[in-house]
Motif scaffolding. Sequence first.
Motif, PDB file in Angstrom:
ATOM      1  N   ALA A 275       0.829  -1.220   0.000  1.00  0.00           N
ATOM      2  CA  ALA A 275       0.000   0.000   0.000  1.00  0.00           C
ATOM      3  C   ALA A 275       0.857   1.262   0.000  1.00  0.00           C
ATOM      4  CB  ALA A 275      -0.974   0.015   1.171  1.00  0.00           C
ATOM      5  N   SER A 277       3.152   3.678  -2.736  1.00  0.00           N
ATOM      6  CA  SER A 277       3.750   3.993  -4.043  1.00  0.00           C
ATOM      7  C   SER A 277       5.255   4.197  -3.886  1.00  0.00           C
ATOM      8  CB  SER A 277       3.156   5.273  -4.626  1.00  0.00           C
ATOM      9  OG  SER A 277       1.797   5.145  -4.866  1.00  0.00           O
ATOM     10  N   MET A 310      -1.776  10.164  -8.368  1.00  0.00           N
ATOM     11  CA  MET A 310      -2.479   9.140  -7.586  1.00  0.00           C
ATOM     12  C   MET A 310      -3.891   8.983  -8.141  1.00  0.00           C
ATOM     13  SD  MET A 310      -0.440   8.613  -4.777  1.00  0.00           S
ATOM     14  CE  MET A 310       1.085   9.365  -4.309  1.00  0.00           C
ATOM     15  N   THR A 313      -6.176   6.861  -5.824  1.00  0.00           N
ATOM     16  CA  THR A 313      -6.586   7.648  -4.652  1.00  0.00           C
ATOM     17  C   THR A 313      -7.695   8.623  -5.042  1.00  0.00           C
ATOM     18  OG1 THR A 313      -4.337   7.479  -3.792  1.00  0.00           O
ATOM     19  CG2 THR A 313      -5.724   9.225  -2.870  1.00  0.00           C
ATOM     20  N   GLY A 353       3.071   9.081  -1.027  1.00  0.00           N
ATOM     21  CA  GLY A 353       2.941   7.687  -1.455  1.00  0.00           C
ATOM     22  C   GLY A 353       3.169   6.674  -0.367  1.00  0.00           C
ATOM     23  N   ILE A 354       2.493   6.836   0.755  1.00  0.00           N
ATOM     24  CA  ILE A 354       2.595   5.861   1.846  1.00  0.00           C
ATOM     25  C   ILE A 354       1.170   5.466   2.258  1.00  0.00           C
ATOM     26  CG2 ILE A 354       4.848   6.596   2.712  1.00  0.00           C
ATOM     27  CD1 ILE A 354       3.385   8.238   4.844  1.00  0.00           C
ATOM     28  N   PRO A 355       1.011   4.390   3.038  1.00  0.00           N
ATOM     29  CA  PRO A 355      -0.344   3.908   3.330  1.00  0.00           C
ATOM     30  C   PRO A 355      -1.254   4.953   3.989  1.00  0.00           C
ATOM     31  CG  PRO A 355       1.265   2.274   3.983  1.00  0.00           C
ATOM     32  CD  PRO A 355       2.032   3.493   3.580  1.00  0.00           C
ATOM     33  N   GLY A 358      -4.295   8.926   1.532  1.00  0.00           N
ATOM     34  CA  GLY A 358      -5.447   9.322   0.720  1.00  0.00           C
ATOM     35  C   GLY A 358      -6.656   9.650   1.589  1.00  0.00           C
ATOM     36  N   ASP A 387      -7.112   0.870   0.095  1.00  0.00           N
ATOM     37  CA  ASP A 387      -5.802   1.519  -0.001  1.00  0.00           C
ATOM     38  C   ASP A 387      -4.858   0.634  -0.814  1.00  0.00           C
ATOM     39  OD1 ASP A 387      -3.690   3.223   0.382  1.00  0.00           O
ATOM     40  OD2 ASP A 387      -3.371   2.748   2.491  1.00  0.00           O
ATOM     41  N   ARG A 390      -6.011   0.737  -4.489  1.00  0.00           N
ATOM     42  CA  ARG A 390      -5.792   1.978  -5.232  1.00  0.00           C
ATOM     43  C   ARG A 390      -4.304   2.251  -5.438  1.00  0.00           C
ATOM     44  NH1 ARG A 390      -7.980   4.363  -0.174  1.00  0.00           N
ATOM     45  NH2 ARG A 390      -6.258   5.328   0.946  1.00  0.00           N
TER      46      ARG A 390
HETATM   47  N1  ASP Z   1      -1.330   4.414  -0.248  1.00  0.00           N
HETATM   48  C1  ASP Z   1      -1.398   5.239  -1.389  1.00  0.00           C
HETATM   49  C2  ASP Z   1      -0.086   5.228  -2.153  1.00  0.00           C
HETATM   50  O1  ASP Z   1       0.946   5.040  -1.590  1.00  0.00           O
HETATM   51  C3  ASP Z   1      -1.790   6.650  -1.065  1.00  0.00           C
HETATM   52  C4  ASP Z   1      -3.179   6.651  -0.505  1.00  0.00           C
HETATM   53  O2  ASP Z   1      -4.130   6.751  -1.291  1.00  0.00           O
HETATM   54  O3  ASP Z   1      -3.371   6.523   0.689  1.00  0.00           O
HETATM   55  O4  ASP Z   1      -0.083   5.374  -3.343  1.00  0.00           O
END
Ligand code: ASP
Length: 419
Positions: A275, A277, A310, A313, A353-355, A358, A387, A390
């Motif tokens: 989850a 990017s 994203m 997201t 880009g972390i969990p 969004g 999550d 996406r």
């Molecule tokens: N987890 C998603 C990402 O890293 C971002 C998010 O939508 O929370 O791309």
Amino acid sequence: MTEQKKKKMGLTSKIFIGLLVGAILGSIINWKFNTDFIQKYIVEGVLFIVGQGFIRAMQMLVVPLVFASLVTGSMSMGDTTKLGKIGIKSMAFYLTTTSLAIAIALGVSNIINPGTNLKLTLPTAAAKEVVEKTSMVDTILNIIPTNPISSLANGEMLQIIVFALVIGIILAKLGEKAKTTANFMVELNNIMMEMTMMVMKLAPIGVFALITRTFAGLGLSAMLPMFKYMFSVIAGLGAQLFLVYMLLLFVLAKVNPFKFLKKFFPVMGFAFSTASSNATIPLNINKLADMGISKKVSSFTIPLGATINMDGTAIMQGVAVVFISQAYGIPLTLADYGTVILAATLASVGTAGIPSVGLVTLTMVLSSVGLPTEGIALIMGIDRILDMSRTAINITGDAVCSTIIAKQENMVDLKKYNS
Ligand code: ASP
């Protein structure tokens, strides 16, 4: 790496357990134990405090996280002028596909109508917010902050975004002359990402409290709208993958989109399980190199995409807006939809880009059209799986862009691609 992965999966499982136990316990309370005592001390007492506390902790992240992430993001965009054509093309591609993604999300959710059967009442403060919805002219003018410090203090998201973008571009332009501030921004961004992870560690408890309270109030009738919401998001993600990306690969890059999908699938799997990017960047670049896409392109487009592009997201946010507006019975106008497309595109740029980020930036999309941010409580419990899904789409969008640009710039080894 594997250990890190294990830890992340551990959190996911915990969130699911929190969700499941909460749904069961809430339904039991709704069915048999709906006494005054339980209502007063458990549902509206303990569960309310824990759930609301968790939401407040998330809200605490929004302003500094979006600000730092956008300044650093636009700082790297500022560099794009150096890369000229590739920079401009990828920016254009990223922004266009994100707006398309939101339009798809709004379309899909207006067909499925995930929130219509949930009759929720507005929290009083939020009710005021809705009444105070501004006109289109004001919305446009409001984008320009008259006092950026007060925008930050009041959480005026659009104004914060504009201010952050300008600062980032200037920092990139000044280079050495503003190095200390640039470093400060990068460090602030790191701090906020770390803080987000810390808050997310509390997610299993937060989710448990939120879901138990929802089910205690609504019983099993809360189940169907939630499934519908999940289904709408997944349908939107599927549409983005099979309609938008595959078509763009076919039309703009003139390559076989199914070959792409088949070879790229493991990277999607990795993004799904982490989850994140950001965590997927190295694998993404390497896989594209295996597929014949020059690293000269991807080593620039993939990290940029992981920061600002994203689409998945944005789809979740589009569906969430419709879901929450239906659940609270607040109709949205056409102008509102326009605002949502703009706000969610910017939110996608501002999402790190972390969990789970969004979900944090969703608050700004909701406020842009006067919807109550409390609505997030509804979808928080089931967000983890979305999550993961996406994120797989987020990084696929980056790879599709890289492939198209590389092909147009004659930087694809077609033998490798077609092998
Ligand atoms: N987890 C998603 C990402 O890293 C971002 C998010 O939508 O929370 O791309």
